[in-house]
Motif scaffolding. Structure first.
Motif, PDB file in Angstrom:
ATOM      1  N   GLN A  38       0.709  -1.084   0.053  1.00 18.68           N
ATOM      2  CA  GLN A  38       0.152   0.051  -0.041  1.00 18.68           C
ATOM      3  C   GLN A  38       0.852   1.129   0.124  1.00 18.68           C
ATOM      4  O   GLN A  38       0.504   2.428  -0.799  1.00 18.68           O
ATOM      5  CB  GLN A  38      -1.078   0.133   1.086  1.00 18.68           C
ATOM      6  N   ALA A  39       1.749   1.163   0.670  1.00 16.69           N
ATOM      7  CA  ALA A  39       2.761   2.341   0.729  1.00 16.69           C
ATOM      8  C   ALA A  39       3.538   2.466  -0.620  1.00 16.69           C
ATOM      9  O   ALA A  39       3.433   3.636  -1.144  1.00 16.69           O
ATOM     10  CB  ALA A  39       3.984   1.989   1.927  1.00 16.69           C
ATOM     11  N   GLY A  40       3.928   1.678  -1.155  1.00 16.29           N
ATOM     12  CA  GLY A  40       4.536   1.600  -2.721  1.00 16.29           C
ATOM     13  C   GLY A  40       3.391   2.122  -3.716  1.00 16.29           C
ATOM     14  O   GLY A  40       3.630   2.919  -4.319  1.00 16.29           O
ATOM     15  N   TYR A  41       2.215   1.844  -3.588  1.00 19.31           N
ATOM     16  CA  TYR A  41       1.181   2.370  -4.480  1.00 19.31           C
ATOM     17  C   TYR A  41       0.948   3.727  -3.999  1.00 19.31           C
ATOM     18  O   TYR A  41       0.424   4.631  -5.152  1.00 19.31           O
ATOM     19  CB  TYR A  41       0.011   1.396  -4.471  1.00 19.31           C
ATOM     20  N   SER A  42       0.864   3.946  -2.856  1.00 23.18           N
ATOM     21  CA  SER A  42       0.560   5.402  -2.470  1.00 23.18           C
ATOM     22  C   SER A  42       1.683   6.469  -3.175  1.00 23.18           C
ATOM     23  O   SER A  42       1.466   7.376  -3.571  1.00 23.18           O
ATOM     24  CB  SER A  42       0.431   5.620  -0.774  1.00 23.18           C
ATOM     25  N   PHE A  43       2.839   5.789  -2.943  1.00 23.74           N
ATOM     26  CA  PHE A  43       3.972   6.955  -3.404  1.00 23.74           C
ATOM     27  C   PHE A  43       3.822   6.954  -4.754  1.00 23.74           C
ATOM     28  O   PHE A  43       4.132   8.078  -5.557  1.00 23.74           O
ATOM     29  CB  PHE A  43       5.247   6.288  -2.767  1.00 23.74           C
ATOM     30  N   MET A  44       3.425   5.726  -5.457  1.00 22.40           N
ATOM     31  CA  MET A  44       3.323   5.855  -7.024  1.00 22.40           C
ATOM     32  C   MET A  44       2.268   7.006  -7.647  1.00 22.40           C
ATOM     33  O   MET A  44       2.598   7.578  -8.076  1.00 22.40           O
ATOM     34  CB  MET A  44       3.222   4.321  -7.755  1.00 22.40           C
ATOM     35  N   SER A  45       1.237   6.662  -6.679  1.00 19.14           N
ATOM     36  CA  SER A  45      -0.082   7.537  -6.923  1.00 19.14           C
ATOM     37  C   SER A  45       0.321   9.012  -6.800  1.00 19.14           C
ATOM     38  O   SER A  45       0.031  10.017  -7.732  1.00 19.14           O
ATOM     39  CB  SER A  45      -1.111   7.319  -5.928  1.00 19.14           C
ATOM     40  N   TRP A  46       1.226   9.321  -5.750  1.00 15.91           N
ATOM     41  CA  TRP A  46       1.553  10.858  -5.534  1.00 15.91           C
ATOM     42  C   TRP A  46       2.431  11.305  -6.686  1.00 15.91           C
ATOM     43  O   TRP A  46       2.168  12.350  -7.120  1.00 15.91           O
ATOM     44  CB  TRP A  46       2.387  10.955  -4.078  1.00 15.91           C
ATOM     45  N   ASN A  47       3.174  10.423  -7.033  1.00 16.88           N
ATOM     46  CA  ASN A  47       4.138  10.793  -8.402  1.00 16.88           C
ATOM     47  C   ASN A  47       3.301  10.771  -9.723  1.00 16.88           C
ATOM     48  O   ASN A  47       3.652  11.810 -10.191  1.00 16.88           O
ATOM     49  CB  ASN A  47       5.285   9.886  -8.400  1.00 16.88           C
ATOM     50  N   MET A  48       2.285  10.140  -9.806  1.00 15.28           N
ATOM     51  CA  MET A  48       1.587  10.180 -10.867  1.00 15.28           C
ATOM     52  C   MET A  48       0.686  11.513 -10.780  1.00 15.28           C
ATOM     53  O   MET A  48       0.738  12.371 -11.961  1.00 15.28           O
ATOM     54  CB  MET A  48       0.636   9.093 -11.008  1.00 15.28           C
ATOM     55  N   GLY A  49       0.396  11.825  -9.467  1.00 16.33           N
ATOM     56  CA  GLY A  49      -0.284  13.288  -9.261  1.00 16.33           C
ATOM     57  C   GLY A  49       0.571  14.441  -9.761  1.00 16.33           C
ATOM     58  O   GLY A  49       0.245  15.416 -10.448  1.00 16.33           O
ATOM     59  N   LYS A  50       1.716  14.236  -9.397  1.00 11.13           N
ATOM     60  CA  LYS A  50       2.943  15.317  -9.861  1.00 11.13           C
ATOM     61  C   LYS A  50       2.997  15.510 -11.241  1.00 11.13           C
ATOM     62  O   LYS A  50       3.102  16.542 -12.012  1.00 11.13           O
ATOM     63  CB  LYS A  50       4.124  15.083  -8.986  1.00 11.13           C
ATOM     64  N   ILE A  51       2.953  14.151 -12.003  1.00 11.09           N
ATOM     65  CA  ILE A  51       3.249  14.418 -13.422  1.00 11.09           C
ATOM     66  C   ILE A  51       1.895  15.156 -14.064  1.00 11.09           C
ATOM     67  O   ILE A  51       2.016  15.882 -14.931  1.00 11.09           O
ATOM     68  CB  ILE A  51       3.625  12.885 -14.006  1.00 11.09           C
ATOM     69  N   LYS A  52       0.909  14.553 -13.622  1.00 17.23           N
ATOM     70  CA  LYS A  52      -0.406  14.994 -14.271  1.00 17.23           C
ATOM     71  C   LYS A  52      -0.387  16.525 -13.855  1.00 17.23           C
ATOM     72  O   LYS A  52      -0.825  17.206 -14.809  1.00 17.23           O
ATOM     73  CB  LYS A  52      -1.728  14.312 -13.329  1.00 17.23           C
ATOM     74  N   GLU A  69       1.998  23.959 -15.823  1.00 15.27           N
ATOM     75  CA  GLU A  69       3.391  24.572 -16.311  1.00 15.27           C
ATOM     76  C   GLU A  69       4.296  23.276 -16.213  1.00 15.27           C
ATOM     77  O   GLU A  69       4.247  22.543 -15.185  1.00 15.27           O
ATOM     78  CB  GLU A  69       3.764  25.443 -15.409  1.00 15.27           C
ATOM     79  N   PHE A  70       4.857  22.883 -17.402  1.00 12.89           N
ATOM     80  CA  PHE A  70       5.773  21.744 -17.458  1.00 12.89           C
ATOM     81  C   PHE A  70       7.106  21.895 -16.849  1.00 12.89           C
ATOM     82  O   PHE A  70       7.913  22.884 -17.486  1.00 12.89           O
ATOM     83  CB  PHE A  70       5.816  21.291 -18.784  1.00 12.89           C
ATOM     84  N   ASN A  71       7.486  21.294 -15.836  1.00 14.92           N
ATOM     85  CA  ASN A  71       8.841  21.427 -14.848  1.00 14.92           C
ATOM     86  C   ASN A  71       9.445  19.915 -15.367  1.00 14.92           C
ATOM     87  O   ASN A  71       9.090  18.955 -14.639  1.00 14.92           O
ATOM     88  CB  ASN A  71       8.724  21.536 -13.859  1.00 14.92           C
ATOM     89  N   ALA A  72      10.270  19.903 -16.324  1.00 19.78           N
ATOM     90  CA  ALA A  72      10.939  18.717 -16.848  1.00 19.78           C
ATOM     91  C   ALA A  72      11.671  17.843 -15.715  1.00 19.78           C
ATOM     92  O   ALA A  72      11.597  16.573 -15.574  1.00 19.78           O
ATOM     93  CB  ALA A  72      12.114  18.831 -18.029  1.00 19.78           C
TER      94      ALA A  72
END
Length: 150
Positions: free
Chosen positions: A32-46, A52-55
């Protein structure tokens, strides 16, 4: 392709051994921690592809997702993790544990999409990131639709 299949077989073998060393309730907690961390990072990409795109931010988030995707999280679906344990709840449907071949294919699809997302992010090309982001999200959805309870 053969290399990824071999890697998948090796990962599943290691996963079975590794899961025996971690209590079932901890396996649920860690996945669950792994999926939460991936979700947070997917949100950052979204947020970056919609605004504004920050590469640099996108690359860091994509690398984190790819790292977790390739970390052998299959080891965290060991015996006894198919149901709630004490206060540790799981949203994995019982069907997940009965269809490991299909789950393995979905996991390999996700792993490949996550690696592609990291590669697109490294290019700094917003359009390439948007496409790879959509493909990665689709692999998440494919598994969620089949094997995650609401």
């Amino acid at each position: 392709m053969k290399k990824s299949i071999l890697f998948g077989v090796i990962a599943l073998s290691v996963a079975a051994t590794a899961s025996a060393q971690v209590k079932p309730e901890d396996q649920i907690k860690f996945r669950q921690a792994g999926y939460s961390f991936m979700s947070w990072n997917m949100g950052k990409i979204k947020a970056n592809v919609e605004g504004e795109f920050n590469a640099q931010q996108v690359q860091a988030a994509a690398n984190a997702i790819a790292a977790i995707a390739g970390s052998g999280m299959g080891a965290l679906y060991g015996p006894g993790t198919d149901k709630d344990i004490g206060d540790r709840k799981t949203r994995a449907k019982p069907e997940l544990f009965q269809n490991m071949e299909d789950v393995g294919k979905l996991a390999m699809d996700f792993n490949a999409a996550a690696a592609n997302l990291a590669q697109a992010a490294a290019s700094g090309d917003k359009a390439a990131v948007q496409k790879a982001f959509g493909e990665t999200g689709a692999t998440c959805k494919a598994c969620h639709d089949k094997y995650r309870a609401d």
